[in-house]
Structures are given as structure tokens and as C-alpha cells.
Design a protein around this motif. Sequence first.
Motif, short mmCIF file in Angstrom:
data_model
loop_
_atom_site.label_atom_id
_atom_site.label_comp_id
_atom_site.label_asym_id
_atom_site.label_seq_id
_atom_site.Cartn_x
_atom_site.Cartn_y
_atom_site.Cartn_z
N GLN A 52 27.10 13.10 47.01
CA GLN A 52 25.82 13.12 46.28
C GLN A 52 24.91 14.27 46.70
O GLN A 52 24.44 15.04 45.84
CB GLN A 52 25.11 11.78 46.46
CG GLN A 52 23.80 11.68 45.69
CD GLN A 52 23.14 10.32 45.84
OE1 GLN A 52 23.68 9.42 46.48
NE2 GLN A 52 21.98 10.14 45.24
N LYS A 102 35.47 11.57 39.01
CA LYS A 102 34.50 11.11 38.01
C LYS A 102 33.07 11.41 38.46
O LYS A 102 32.23 11.83 37.66
CB LYS A 102 34.69 9.62 37.79
CG LYS A 102 36.04 9.27 37.15
CD LYS A 102 36.22 7.76 37.02
CE LYS A 102 37.59 7.42 36.41
NZ LYS A 102 37.81 5.97 36.30
N GLN A 103 32.78 11.18 39.76
CA GLN A 103 31.43 11.45 40.26
C GLN A 103 31.10 12.94 40.17
O GLN A 103 30.00 13.32 39.75
CB GLN A 103 31.30 10.97 41.70
CG GLN A 103 29.90 11.19 42.27
CD GLN A 103 29.80 10.77 43.73
OE1 GLN A 103 30.76 10.29 44.33
NE2 GLN A 103 28.63 10.97 44.34
N ASN A 105 32.48 15.20 38.13
CA ASN A 105 32.36 15.56 36.71
C ASN A 105 31.03 15.11 36.13
O ASN A 105 30.42 15.82 35.31
CB ASN A 105 33.50 14.95 35.92
CG ASN A 105 34.84 15.65 36.10
OD1 ASN A 105 35.86 15.20 35.60
ND2 ASN A 105 34.84 16.77 36.83
N ALA A 106 30.57 13.93 36.54
CA ALA A 106 29.30 13.40 36.02
C ALA A 106 28.13 14.30 36.40
O ALA A 106 27.11 14.33 35.70
CB ALA A 106 29.07 11.99 36.54
N ALA A 107 28.28 15.04 37.48
CA ALA A 107 27.22 15.96 37.91
C ALA A 107 27.39 17.35 37.30
O ALA A 107 26.67 18.29 37.65
CB ALA A 107 27.22 16.07 39.43
N LYS A 110 33.29 20.38 39.04
CA LYS A 110 34.71 20.06 39.09
C LYS A 110 35.20 20.15 40.54
O LYS A 110 34.69 20.97 41.32
CB LYS A 110 35.53 21.03 38.24
CG LYS A 110 35.18 21.07 36.77
CD LYS A 110 36.01 22.13 36.05
CE LYS A 110 35.61 22.28 34.59
NZ LYS A 110 36.41 23.35 33.92
N GLY A 154 39.82 13.06 34.75
CA GLY A 154 38.70 13.97 34.60
C GLY A 154 39.14 15.42 34.69
O GLY A 154 40.34 15.74 34.67
#
Length: 620
Positions: A52, A102-103, A105-107, A110, A154
Motif C-alpha cells: 500500500q 490485483k492490488q 493493478n487496482a492502483a 503492474k 491481471g
Amino acid sequence: MPPSPRRRHALRLLPITLISAAILAFAGAGAGAAQAATPALNVSGISPLVLQPALATGAKYIRIFVDWQVLEPDQAGQYPGYKNAPNLGAANLANQYELAVKQINAAGAKPIFVVLGAPGWANGSSADHLVPPTDPEKFASFFARFVQRTGSVGQVAAYEVWNEQDALEFWHGKEDPNAPGNLDRSEWKRYAELLKASYKAADPYAGNAAIIMGATTGNNFDFVSAMYEQGLKGSFDGVAVHTDTACLRFGPDFYVRNGAGGPINQYSFLGYRSVRAVMLANDDAKPQIWMTEVGWSSTNGGPTSCARGSSAGKAPSGVSEAQQAALLTQAFGCMARDPYVAVAAWFTFSDQTMYKLDELNHYGLVNTGLGAKPALAAFKAVVASNGGAPGPCGDFSPPSVRIVSPTPGVGFTTALLVTATATDAADEGVAPAGLTQISYRLEGGEPFYRFNDVKDGDTVTLNWLRAANLADGTHILTVDAKDALGNVASTSVPICKGAKCVMTAVPTKIALPSGRNPSCKKRSCSFKGRLTAPADKALSGRVRVEWQHYAKMRVKSTVPGRKRYVSKWVTFHKGGSAATKPFAFKQKLKRAGKWRVRAYYDGASPLAGTTTKFLAFSVK
């Protein structure tokens, strides 16, 4: 569980005195439209709490280690079928990698996955997971399944096949008996087999993700060359390099070379240009360079001196936090000049406490409590500017050199007075390195006299007594001027030995037409011009042409069993035509790459000899 922490590689810092020993420039600077390297980050794990704050920097790619022995500790096939796997630890970690994709990619980013390690069942029952697998196909099978699975959940930027496999630290193979502490070159062949098998197995599932050669220790162009020698062209989409060079305190614009006329050293930041030169020499321009680790340690020279490499105990390690930030910005400015550098991943996001060597704990953008260091703001600024603007990076401009005497075609029978002067130059925005040497050589051979420790604007004179021993006839005298970074400029003059040459010589000149000259269509080139003399003097003799290629040549190595190469200008083609009419030399060049051509006239009594400057060009 996250991947285990890793020891960092050792750097052999080269003494500055090597600079003054290097001659001939390596013209590796980037050309064409600038395209900045994509900013990326290394992280120490894959948990959401680790990812994060790293993603909050705006980094486009996140580099993560993947341990084969953890995902398949007991047998082949445990991954990705983790729902039925007998080892719950492996099952949980497999799921964490998918959640990480996934986390990330969501941001809007890659992952870059670095796949390495081997379980005991695949490496001869060794508990050391950095002992490579006995069968490369077993690694390739797992690698392909990992690529297929993570790519299905992803977007992935790239997959690296191992990490720093060119050295003993991450590839625990056979040690070189002739150079203790170094990996035996036979192990490089083992890696070539691993990479080839892995690319073949995984490429059908990679989609838009790149499969790249595992990062080399520093910019190991010698290793990359060995991969081409093993037939690996076409078995990778990019080449990874590392420039987070241990105790390094120099900026990215500083570099040294490997011996006389050698390429930029492996452990110089700009050594990635030597890697690129190897790729181009093998007609492989498409793969890009991925700098998957770049960084400076903010130990600020303490609390102890450097503990690794040739500077151990002799020099302080690292830089201040403010310098670290400035060097980060400058490094991205350097790479923006070279569009073939696709990615630059800062090592690392956060400082650590796990390493015994203090220098290894301070590469982060933030401290161990996630408090921002100046480098964090610098990195965010680079991200906001899409990799940063091109900036000054290294002095690659050679000095200017002039022969004061002798004049072209001068005749002599005994000693000859040779005088030359030179002044260093530099790229825009860069301070000149400073002139260090002027040397004299004959017929393109090795220097027969060197003036060391010369300064800009110095004039040096040699009463060349041994000129009397030359054979009668025309010779080409060349003067080289070298700066402190090994950039070299040369100029030549024809001289004439013997009684027939002593008479007053009539000056001549080779006139070259304006416009593109030489002109080339692919490798077929033409070079035009004509010899001129005073109107009342008849032309005679022959005008000659010399085509030189900047080539990699094998030379004698001081280490038994080890190959050594240097890059230098080598004459590949020659020709001649009557001096009585304009010339138009046509030549099919043997190779692609950098070339230069010149015309010269030996002279024919009473006409003096003359020569043109070398004209540089490139062909594909």
C-alpha cells in the motif's frame, strides 16, 4: 509468508587511477528522440500493508521476488493447484501472489516478478535453494505455470528469470578455480540453458508481459555477450541490469573504462551503455534494458567505512539523504537520454534493519518507520513527470587536437621535430573531465611516445631521433589526445622520409563535396572527392581510402581460460584510384554498426601528401 530477505551483491569499486590508463572513447550515448525510463520500485514483501505505501508513490511497476522452493517445496505440480496442495503454506502464498497482482493493478500499476530458487527435490537434494536445478526443464515448467496463473488474474509487466545469476551470490554453482570468489564460466552456460527453456515454455502464456534475462551484477556486458555466444538471441524480451552499487558515492555521470580502449566498466552506472553495445553488435536492437535495481545508500559515509569490494576499509560508504535524492533525479535524467532503457526500479522503498552491513539498510525512500526521506519527494516528482526530462550525463566529448609540426608531406632524412597541442571539450551542461595525455603513433600502431599529466592548452614537443630509422617513403603520423574519462581524439599527417622527400613539396588537398558524404543505402556506401593542387602542377600517384569499423576484438587475457575483448576502430576495407581524376569509392560494408572513412594521398614528388579527417556514420 513473504519472501525471505536477500543479501545484496558486493561491488568491486575501481580506483580512480584506472581512468588515466584508459584510452579510446566508447561512444555509447543514446541517440534519437528521448523517452524516459518508467519509474518502478522494489519492495520487501507482498502483503497488502507492504504494497500500500509503495503504491502510494505512484510507481508504475512494483518488483517482487518469487521463490520456487516455497511454492513447490515437496514436489512438482503443487503450484498452482493450491486448493488441493498438501502444503498449506505454499497454498496460502500462491494465493497472496494473485491478490498482489490485483492490488497492484487496482492502483494503476503492474508487478515485475523475479522468479528464482530451487527446491531440494529439483537441485540434487540441497537445502540451499540458490543451488540451481539439475534439470532446467523442471524450473521452466514451474515458471510457465506461474506466468500462466498470475497473467490470468491481471496485468503483469515482466518476469525475470533468476537474479544476478552471473555471480556466486545468487547462483551457488561451481567456483572458478583460477579466480576464487568468482563463478566459473561453465555456470553461465547452465543459466543459458535455463533461460532458453523458460522462455520457450512461458512465452505462449506471457501475453503483453516481457520475459527478461535475469538481472546481472552491475552492468555485466561480458555475461550478456556470453548469452549471445550460447545462441540465446530470441530467448528474451529484455535484459535486466543492476546499478545499486554498494558503497558507491559517485554520481551517475561518473564512469571508468576497462583498460585501454575498453567499454564503460560493469560497475559504473553508465555501464548499461556497454550492455546495449553488445546487443547491437549481435544485431539485436529490439530487446530493451530493464534497470531493475538502481539506488544509492544514504549512510552518509558512516558510521563505519565501506565494508565491501576493493574500497573496503579505505573509503566511506554511501551519501547523505539530500545527495541520495539529487542522485535519484540525475539518474533518471541520464536514462531519459537513452530510449532503450525501458524501466528503472529504485532499490528500495523502505530502509531495513535486517542486514549486518549498515550500508545495506539505507537504500530506501523512507526510513524504517516509513518517515519520508528527501528521496521520496524526488521519486514522486520523477513519477509525475513520467520518468523525468533528459539531463546532462557524463562527459563523452573528446578533446580537440592539432599537429603544429610537421606540416603535411614534410621531408626529412634524420630526426623529426613533432609538436602538438590539445584542449578538452565536454557535453553541454557537463564540466570537461580534463586533458591527461597526448601520444604519438605511426601507421595506426601503438604509441611510441606518451606525454602524461598534460593540461588543457598545453603544447608538447618531441625531438624524434628514431625517425631517422624509418624506411624511405611516406608514413602516416597520428597524434592522440585523451581526457580523464578516456575520451580520445586523433589527427594525422603524412610525412616523407628520404632524400627524394627533402625537396620543397607542393601542397595538395583532398576536396570533398558538400552534402551527404559518405552516402549509404543499407551497407552499400560511396565516398566521393578529388585531389587538388596548384594549377601549374600535374597530378600523379594514387588517392587511397580507408574504411574503419568500431568492432569488438578478442585480445590476449591475463587470466588463463578467460576471454577478453576490447572495442576499437579496425580497418576492414581499403581501396585506391588514380589521383588524376575525381574519385568515387564504392564499398559493401561487412557489418552493421559504427563506421568511419577517410581518404589520403601518399604524395608523388614534388606533390606533398595529404589526408582528410575521418567521417563517422552508422549503418544497419
